[in-house]
Design an enzyme around this catalytic site. Structure first.
Site, short mmCIF file in Angstrom:
data_model
loop_
_atom_site.label_atom_id
_atom_site.label_comp_id
_atom_site.label_asym_id
_atom_site.label_seq_id
_atom_site.Cartn_x
_atom_site.Cartn_y
_atom_site.Cartn_z
N GLU A 1 0.51 -1.37 0.26
CA GLU A 1 -0.53 0.23 0.03
C GLU A 1 0.69 1.34 -0.03
O GLU A 1 1.65 1.09 0.77
CB GLU A 1 -0.90 -0.19 1.33
CG GLU A 1 -1.86 1.10 2.02
CD GLU A 1 -2.64 1.44 2.85
OE1 GLU A 1 -3.50 1.72 2.61
OE2 GLU A 1 -2.24 0.50 3.87
N LYS B 1 -9.66 2.46 -2.23
CA LYS B 1 -9.79 1.78 -0.52
C LYS B 1 -11.05 2.59 -0.63
O LYS B 1 -11.43 4.07 0.07
CB LYS B 1 -8.67 2.70 0.25
CG LYS B 1 -8.90 2.21 1.29
CD LYS B 1 -7.04 2.20 2.21
CE LYS B 1 -7.63 1.67 3.77
NZ LYS B 1 -6.31 2.11 4.82
N CYS C 1 -5.11 -2.95 2.95
CA CYS C 1 -5.06 -2.79 4.37
C CYS C 1 -6.11 -2.93 5.44
O CYS C 1 -7.09 -4.23 5.39
CB CYS C 1 -4.24 -1.91 4.67
SG CYS C 1 -3.18 -1.36 6.47
#
Length: 256
Positions: free
Chosen positions: A40, A106, A140
């Site tokens: 990331e 995200k 994540c």
């Protein structure tokens, strides 16, 4: 499909240095791979200063990924800071060997670090169709939300890129296994190592878990390139014997 996981330190808010570092790592891969996975925000570290480092979809790092994917004849994926229409995104790019790209923004922004204050959350999940595989790439904090990750397509591989700190490593290990088992799919997590600007320690634990929860690559704590070959037919055979996905719940996620 053969996949290379690159676990590395990240140079804080220094895209050029990170690009050079990862290019060297990729050049050192001495076998043919189909996909290279970077962490990331691989070009900057997990920064909450997007205005200082953001790039456009025609910026240097995106063009670098396209050029490298073409040259190496492999797909490359990882997330970076992108500015678009006056908004900042933690955006994962999946670049095909042809140079074509797809992206995922995200969805679950990490409120504990204030990510939701400076980035705009994504509204759509991405399923990448590559070499006959259906890949669901996530970022994540998404790992903590099983409903969003649920195998409803179905896909074959869950792929998480991360800057996941040492203090919550048990959660990282446990949830990567859980996502693989509950979705009867391969699960891959690629994390960074080293201290970031705020002195948060990262010990990596990049890993590959199969559809039954067994490690194909154990959690790694050193810098390196780790290569795995996945067997889709073996996974499909297991799904026929253990048809758990047939009993999954039907639902709609609001906001998608």
């Amino acid at each position: 499909m053969k996949i290379a996981l690159i676990q590395s330190v990240l140079h804080w808010e220094n895209p050029e240095k990170n690009r050079n570092h990862f290019e060297q790592k990729i050049n050192e891969i001495n076998e043919v791979v189909d996909l290279v996975v970077l962490p990331e925000m691989f070009s900057t570290g997990f920064t909450m200063n997007p205005s200082l480092v953001a790039e456009t979809m025609r910026g240097e790092t995106v063009l670098w990924m396209i050029s490298l994917a073409k040259a190496k004849k492999t797909a490359i994926t990882g997330s970076l800071v992108i500015e678009e229409d006056g908004k900042f995104y933690n955006r994962l790019l999946f670049v095909f060997p042809s140079g074509k790209l797809q992206h995922y923004d995200k969805r679950h922004l990490f409120t504990l670090a204030g990510e939701d204050k400076v980035y705009t959350k994504g509204t759509q999940r991405l399923i990448v169709d590559y070499l006959g595989w259906k890949i669901c790439p996530l970022i994540c904090y998404d790992l903590r939300f099983p409903v969003f990750s649920r195998n409803t397509e179905p896909y074959d591989l869950l792929l998480y890129v991360a800057n996941w700190p040492k203090v919550r490593t048990i959660a990282w290990d446990t949830l990567l296994k859980a996502r693989a088992i509950e979705n009867v799919c391969y699960s891959i997590g690629v994390n960074r190592i080293g201290l970031d600007y705020h002195q948060y320690e990262h010990i990596g634990h990049s890993q590959v878990v199969d559809f039954l929860g067994e490690y194909l690559i154990n959690p790694q704590e050193t810098e390196g390139v780790f290569i795995v070959e996945l067997d889709k037919e073996k996974m499909y055979e297991t799904r026929k014997k253990l048809d758990f996905l047939n009993d999954r719940d039907q639902f709609i996620i609001e906001g998608l």
